[in-house]
Scaffold this active site. Structure first.
Site, PDB file in Angstrom:
ATOM      1  N   GLU A   1      19.610 -16.951  -6.469  1.00  0.00           N
ATOM      2  CA  GLU A   1      19.166 -15.630  -6.913  1.00  0.00           C
ATOM      3  C   GLU A   1      18.648 -15.698  -8.358  1.00  0.00           C
ATOM      4  O   GLU A   1      17.628 -15.083  -8.688  1.00  0.00           O
ATOM      5  CB  GLU A   1      20.313 -14.611  -6.766  1.00  0.00           C
ATOM      6  CG  GLU A   1      20.019 -13.204  -7.247  1.00  0.00           C
ATOM      7  CD  GLU A   1      18.879 -12.484  -6.526  1.00  0.00           C
ATOM      8  OE1 GLU A   1      18.358 -13.011  -5.530  1.00  0.00           O
ATOM      9  OE2 GLU A   1      18.499 -11.402  -6.993  1.00  0.00           O
TER      10      GLU A   1
ATOM     11  N   ASN B   1      -2.082   2.507   5.751  1.00  0.00           N
ATOM     12  CA  ASN B   1      -1.188   1.389   5.434  1.00  0.00           C
ATOM     13  C   ASN B   1      -0.924   0.642   6.737  1.00  0.00           C
ATOM     14  O   ASN B   1      -0.753   1.276   7.769  1.00  0.00           O
ATOM     15  CB  ASN B   1       0.178   1.885   4.937  1.00  0.00           C
ATOM     16  CG  ASN B   1       0.113   2.475   3.556  1.00  0.00           C
ATOM     17  OD1 ASN B   1      -0.909   2.405   2.892  1.00  0.00           O
ATOM     18  ND2 ASN B   1       1.224   3.067   3.127  1.00  0.00           N
ATOM     19  N   GLY B   2      -0.807  -0.668   6.654  1.00  0.00           N
ATOM     20  CA  GLY B   2      -0.502  -1.440   7.862  1.00  0.00           C
ATOM     21  C   GLY B   2      -1.653  -2.370   8.201  1.00  0.00           C
ATOM     22  O   GLY B   2      -2.580  -2.561   7.405  1.00  0.00           O
TER      23      GLY B   2
ATOM     24  N   CYS C   1       0.824  -1.211   0.000  1.00  0.00           N
ATOM     25  CA  CYS C   1       0.000   0.000   0.000  1.00  0.00           C
ATOM     26  C   CYS C   1       0.855   1.257   0.000  1.00  0.00           C
ATOM     27  O   CYS C   1       1.954   1.275   0.555  1.00  0.00           O
ATOM     28  CB  CYS C   1      -0.871   0.022   1.239  1.00  0.00           C
ATOM     29  SG  CYS C   1      -1.911  -1.413   1.420  1.00  0.00           S
TER      30      CYS C   1
ATOM     31  N   ARG D   1       5.316  -0.156  -6.177  1.00  0.00           N
ATOM     32  CA  ARG D   1       5.310  -0.912  -4.926  1.00  0.00           C
ATOM     33  C   ARG D   1       4.345  -2.093  -4.976  1.00  0.00           C
ATOM     34  O   ARG D   1       4.383  -2.965  -4.114  1.00  0.00           O
ATOM     35  CB  ARG D   1       4.919   0.008  -3.766  1.00  0.00           C
ATOM     36  CG  ARG D   1       5.932   1.106  -3.519  1.00  0.00           C
ATOM     37  CD  ARG D   1       5.396   2.112  -2.538  1.00  0.00           C
ATOM     38  NE  ARG D   1       5.190   1.534  -1.233  1.00  0.00           N
ATOM     39  CZ  ARG D   1       6.032   1.629  -0.221  1.00  0.00           C
ATOM     40  NH1 ARG D   1       7.143   2.292  -0.374  1.00  0.00           N
ATOM     41  NH2 ARG D   1       5.779   1.081   0.941  1.00  0.00           N
TER      42      ARG D   1
ATOM     43  N   LYS E   1       7.017  -4.261  -3.890  1.00  0.00           N
ATOM     44  CA  LYS E   1       8.430  -3.907  -3.759  1.00  0.00           C
ATOM     45  C   LYS E   1       8.913  -4.030  -2.322  1.00  0.00           C
ATOM     46  O   LYS E   1       9.986  -4.544  -2.066  1.00  0.00           O
ATOM     47  CB  LYS E   1       8.662  -2.478  -4.280  1.00  0.00           C
ATOM     48  CG  LYS E   1      10.120  -2.026  -4.237  1.00  0.00           C
ATOM     49  CD  LYS E   1      10.999  -2.906  -5.111  1.00  0.00           C
ATOM     50  CE  LYS E   1      12.448  -2.500  -5.093  1.00  0.00           C
ATOM     51  NZ  LYS E   1      13.294  -3.577  -5.657  1.00  0.00           N
TER      52      LYS E   1
ATOM     53  N   GLU F   1      10.071 -14.894 -10.269  1.00  0.00           N
ATOM     54  CA  GLU F   1       9.336 -13.659  -9.962  1.00  0.00           C
ATOM     55  C   GLU F   1       8.763 -12.989 -11.203  1.00  0.00           C
ATOM     56  O   GLU F   1       7.644 -12.498 -11.178  1.00  0.00           O
ATOM     57  CB  GLU F   1      10.274 -12.639  -9.279  1.00  0.00           C
ATOM     58  CG  GLU F   1      10.500 -12.879  -7.801  1.00  0.00           C
ATOM     59  CD  GLU F   1      11.361 -11.786  -7.183  1.00  0.00           C
ATOM     60  OE1 GLU F   1      12.499 -11.605  -7.639  1.00  0.00           O
ATOM     61  OE2 GLU F   1      10.892 -11.106  -6.270  1.00  0.00           O
TER      62      GLU F   1
ATOM     63  N   HIS G   1      21.030 -36.566  -4.916  1.00  0.00           N
ATOM     64  CA  HIS G   1      20.326 -36.965  -3.693  1.00  0.00           C
ATOM     65  C   HIS G   1      18.825 -36.719  -3.803  1.00  0.00           C
ATOM     66  O   HIS G   1      18.139 -36.672  -2.784  1.00  0.00           O
ATOM     67  CB  HIS G   1      20.912 -36.223  -2.484  1.00  0.00           C
ATOM     68  CG  HIS G   1      22.360 -36.539  -2.276  1.00  0.00           C
ATOM     69  ND1 HIS G   1      22.784 -37.744  -1.773  1.00  0.00           N
ATOM     70  CD2 HIS G   1      23.474 -35.820  -2.538  1.00  0.00           C
ATOM     71  CE1 HIS G   1      24.110 -37.753  -1.724  1.00  0.00           C
ATOM     72  NE2 HIS G   1      24.551 -36.587  -2.191  1.00  0.00           N
TER      73      HIS G   1
ATOM     74  N   LYS H   1      14.876 -14.688  -9.523  1.00  0.00           N
ATOM     75  CA  LYS H   1      14.583 -13.695 -10.572  1.00  0.00           C
ATOM     76  C   LYS H   1      13.648 -14.292 -11.609  1.00  0.00           C
ATOM     77  O   LYS H   1      12.676 -13.674 -12.008  1.00  0.00           O
ATOM     78  CB  LYS H   1      15.861 -13.215 -11.295  1.00  0.00           C
ATOM     79  CG  LYS H   1      16.865 -12.383 -10.519  1.00  0.00           C
ATOM     80  CD  LYS H   1      16.365 -11.058 -10.054  1.00  0.00           C
ATOM     81  CE  LYS H   1      15.628 -11.146  -8.762  1.00  0.00           C
ATOM     82  NZ  LYS H   1      16.134 -10.530  -7.606  1.00  0.00           N
TER      83      LYS H   1
ATOM     84  N   TRP I   1      -2.973  -2.725  -1.451  1.00  0.00           N
ATOM     85  CA  TRP I   1      -2.546  -4.097  -1.749  1.00  0.00           C
ATOM     86  C   TRP I   1      -3.310  -4.949  -0.740  1.00  0.00           C
ATOM     87  O   TRP I   1      -3.031  -4.879   0.457  1.00  0.00           O
ATOM     88  CB  TRP I   1      -1.038  -4.203  -1.559  1.00  0.00           C
ATOM     89  CG  TRP I   1      -0.408  -5.448  -2.074  1.00  0.00           C
ATOM     90  CD1 TRP I   1       0.059  -5.675  -3.340  1.00  0.00           C
ATOM     91  CD2 TRP I   1      -0.115  -6.644  -1.334  1.00  0.00           C
ATOM     92  NE1 TRP I   1       0.606  -6.924  -3.425  1.00  0.00           N
ATOM     93  CE2 TRP I   1       0.519  -7.543  -2.211  1.00  0.00           C
ATOM     94  CE3 TRP I   1      -0.326  -7.041  -0.015  1.00  0.00           C
ATOM     95  CZ2 TRP I   1       0.937  -8.815  -1.824  1.00  0.00           C
ATOM     96  CZ3 TRP I   1       0.094  -8.305   0.380  1.00  0.00           C
ATOM     97  CH2 TRP I   1       0.716  -9.176  -0.527  1.00  0.00           C
TER      98      TRP I   1
HETATM   99  C1  AGP Z   1      13.662  -9.630  -4.803  1.00  0.00           C
HETATM  100  O1  AGP Z   1      13.680  -9.637  -6.179  1.00  0.00           O
HETATM  101  C2  AGP Z   1      12.319  -9.540  -4.201  1.00  0.00           C
HETATM  102  N1  AGP Z   1      11.579  -8.443  -4.671  1.00  0.00           N
HETATM  103  C3  AGP Z   1      12.211  -9.797  -2.709  1.00  0.00           C
HETATM  104  O2  AGP Z   1      12.652 -11.088  -2.468  1.00  0.00           O
HETATM  105  C4  AGP Z   1      12.953  -8.816  -1.776  1.00  0.00           C
HETATM  106  O3  AGP Z   1      14.334  -9.001  -1.895  1.00  0.00           O
HETATM  107  C5  AGP Z   1      12.507  -9.039  -0.328  1.00  0.00           C
HETATM  108  O4  AGP Z   1      11.126  -8.821  -0.226  1.00  0.00           O
HETATM  109  C6  AGP Z   1      13.245  -8.180   0.667  1.00  0.00           C
HETATM  110  O5  AGP Z   1      13.098  -6.820   0.383  1.00  0.00           O
HETATM  111  P1  AGP Z   1      14.007  -5.751   1.106  1.00  0.00           P
HETATM  112  O6  AGP Z   1      15.400  -5.916   0.581  1.00  0.00           O
HETATM  113  O7  AGP Z   1      13.410  -4.430   0.730  1.00  0.00           O
HETATM  114  O8  AGP Z   1      13.936  -6.025   2.565  1.00  0.00           O
END
Ligand code: AGP
Length: 610
Positions: free
Chosen positions: A480, A99-100, A2, A27, A605, A487, A503, A484, A73
């Site tokens: 990683e 928000n929250g 949000c 976001r 985000k 996501e 294994h 990527k 959100w």
């Molecule tokens: C990474 O591509 C993601 N968007 C997600 O895993 C992100 O790294 C995670 O939510 C942590 O975010 P931050 O670094 O803002 O704490």
């Protein structure tokens, strides 16, 4: 997640709010709305869907010099027009964005219903507006303050009162709110990105603070009505930094920014005289730092993966036992907090709820926590005892790219710094510093092979599953790379240590499951080749990310279906160079699958709720 924006001043508020909301789109959200203070009361417009849906529903003439806006959100209640914010009191006098999460929302709801308050949405936020409306006091700030005294949970909120058109009240507890100071106008937002077009002078509210805004200024107090003095800060980034420019997506822009963001992370931090690092923000004497017998790294998602890699780097260079753990799990296992352990909390945004909660758990138990954070002034940065800012610049795309790389560098710098206080020799320090200095140009070279990555990406875009494997640091990059890909392309992607394949996971390998293989030229090179042969024997397509080398060139090209070569660096920096092609592959695979690269479905985000 949000987002909140608000404006009070002489200008027409609606276009400022709409522009601010569009700056928060990155976001992640599913509905949006605004409330404008007009001559004859508050006018609310809200819609499920994208901001353009809200924009097209607004009347041509929507005038008023103050207002609040929100991108939602969904947490409590589906994304619908009714659940979207702002929410209003039954008589329409008070409007609010939030928000929250309000934890005692159901108790408050029951109590308010008993007093004939009617609810229209399923949200926890709506209780706040009715609660504020139910309280009598001389000022709006006082009504908000008394209401928040009854609330358990997290909030960043803003409130309009139709009977007090010259003011807006905002409050913060666990969800960020930043004030922007303009010329006879005040703005606010949950993220400075929404303010920079108007002002670079900001004030960060702290948890438990309420602010009363008028066009000419602001007054801040705590929940117990004590006035607080705030010192304005200046945002370093101009509004262009928050724009895509000529790039098709923020993701691609941020991948291409990496040579520059790496330079910024390193700037002023390499000490060529003693072949060590300068890390001014640690707030720890060398003696104190050497007193820690262990280091524990906490973060979520990519931040956790960077910690996993960072832990191995710290162990190698500094010879301090170090491990990483998902911050989201940490507090639920009632962890033992040791006074001789240094805790490092990693977060790009500095607002990730789970990471903040882990920091609070550590601090409550007397532990020492440093932050590795990109956003200056963020909640995490302020909650920690010191730390390292990444200075990677604003990252707008939901997926981390440049901030992941800068986080790895922060760990390398810390490892170099501690290492040079211990057993790492001048020559070893110099070797690493030379490699760090060469890194931006090496990344630039890899970015030049983007057309090749795009061509290869098209071959892999139609698979439903993919595996990423590597050994040691290569395994971290496999994690990683898999994150990527899943996501942004929605391909099911898993990472395994190459040594683990036999294994279990090998059972899944068929001609329908490509494997992305991290194959650095190191001590484990031959072991990795054997694993790749096992995959090929099961008809699994294999792509190698490897170092250019003449001696094994034909062997590698014969074994792997596709090969992407990157320059060699220091072994601690090789993972960075090997990651760049994986970022480009994920981007182009997602494009080939017609996915929303910058705003992948269901993701936000910064995850500011649990
Ligand atoms: C990474 O591509 C993601 N968007 C997600 O895993 C992100 O790294 C995670 O939510 C942590 O975010 P931050 O670094 O803002 O704490």
């Amino acid at each position: 997640m949000c987002g909140i924006v608000g404006y009070i001043g002489k200008q027409n508020a609606a276009p400022i709010l709409m522009e601010g909301l569009s700056r928060l789109e990155y976001r992640g959200y599913d509905s949006a709305g605004i409330a404008i203070q007009r001559k004859n009361g508050i006018e609310v417009h809200k819609r499920c869907g994208k901001i353009r849906v809200l924009q097209s529903s607004l009347p041509k003439k929507l005038t008023g010099n103050s207002g609040i806006g929100h991108t939602r959100w969904a947490t409590h209640g589906e994304p619908t027009d009714i659940n979207a914010h702002p929410h209003s009191s039954n008589n329409g006098q008070i409007s609010l964005v939030h928000n929250g999460i309000i934890e005692n929302a159901s108790q408050l709801r029951t109590r308010l219903k008993a007093h004939d308050v009617s609810f229209s949405s399923e949200t926890d936020s709506e209780v706040l507006v009715h609660l504020i409306a139910s309280i009598q006091a001389n000022t709006l700030a006082e009504r908000v303050r008394l209401a928040l005294g009854q609330v358990e949970g997290t909030y960043g909120l803003a409130v309009l009162d139709a009977e007090r058109p010259g003011e807006i009240v905002i409050a913060r507890n666990g969800s960020p709110v930043v004030l922007g100071i303009g010329e006879k106008e005040m703005l606010f937002a949950s993220d400075a990105a929404a303010l920079v077009r108007h002002t670079q002078q900001v004030v960060y509210l702290d948890d438990g603070e309420i602010a009363e805004l008028t066009p000419s200024g602001y007054r801040v107090m705590t929940l117990d009505a004590t006035a607080t003095e705030k010192t304005p800060a200046t945002i370093d980034w101009s509004s262009q930094t928050y724009e895509k420019g000529d790039y098709r997506h923020f993701t691609l822009k941020e991948i291409h920014e990496q040579p520059k963001s790496v330079l910024r992370t390193l700037r002023g931090r390499l000490d060529h005289r003693f072949q060590t690092a300068h890390l001014g923000g640690l707030n720890l004497e060398s003696r104190e730092l050497l007193g820690f017998r262990r280091i524990k790294i906490l973060g979520c998602g990519s931040a956790y993966i960077s910690g996993f890699l960072g832990a191995r780097t710290i162990e190698q260079l500094a010879r301090v036992p170090c491990d990483a753990e998902p911050a989201s799990e940490f507090r639920y296992r009632n962890p033992v907090i040791e006074s001789d352990t240094l805790y490092l909390a990693v977060s790009q945004s500095g607002e990730t709820f789970d990471t903040l909660a882990a920091v609070q758990e550590i601090k409550r138990k007397g532990g020492r926590v440093l932050g590795i954070v990109n956003v200056v002034g963020s909640s995490l940065a302020r909650a920690c005892d010191g730390g390292i800012y990444l200075h990677a610049g604003p990252e707008i795309a939901v997926v981390s790219t440049k901030t992941f790389v800068s986080t790895i560098l922060a760990f390398v710098l810390l490892a170099l710094y501690i290492g040079r206080m211990k057993d790492l020799s001048v020559a070893q320090g110099k070797k690493l510093i030379d490699a760090l200095n060469a890194l931006p140009n090496q990344i630039t070279k890899i970015l030049e092979i983007e057309p090749e990555c795009e061509r290869i990406a098209k071959k892999y875009a139609s698979y439903d599953d993919a595996y990423f494997v590597g050994r040691n640091l290569g395994f971290a990059i496999a994690m990683e790379g898999a994150l990527k890909l899943k996501e942004i392309s929605y391909i099911h992607a898993e990472a395994y240590p190459a040594s683990e394949l036999k294994h279990g996971p090998l059972a899944l390998v068929t001609e329908k499951t490509p494997t992305f293989f991290l194959l650095p030229v190191d001590d484990l090179f031959d072991k990795n080749l054997s694993t790749a042969q096992e995959i090929r024997a099961r008809k699994g397509p294999v792509l190698a990310i490897t170092h250019s080398q003449d001696s094994r060139h034909s062997e590698i090209h014969e074994l792997f279906n596709d090969v992407i070569e990157v320059p060699k660096s220091h072994e601690c920096l090789d993972p960075i160079l090997m990651l760049i092609p994986l970022q480009l592959l994920a981007y182009h695979i997602a494009l080939a699958r017609d996915c929303d690269v910058d705003q992948p479905r269901n993701l936000a985000k910064s995850v500011t709720v649990e």
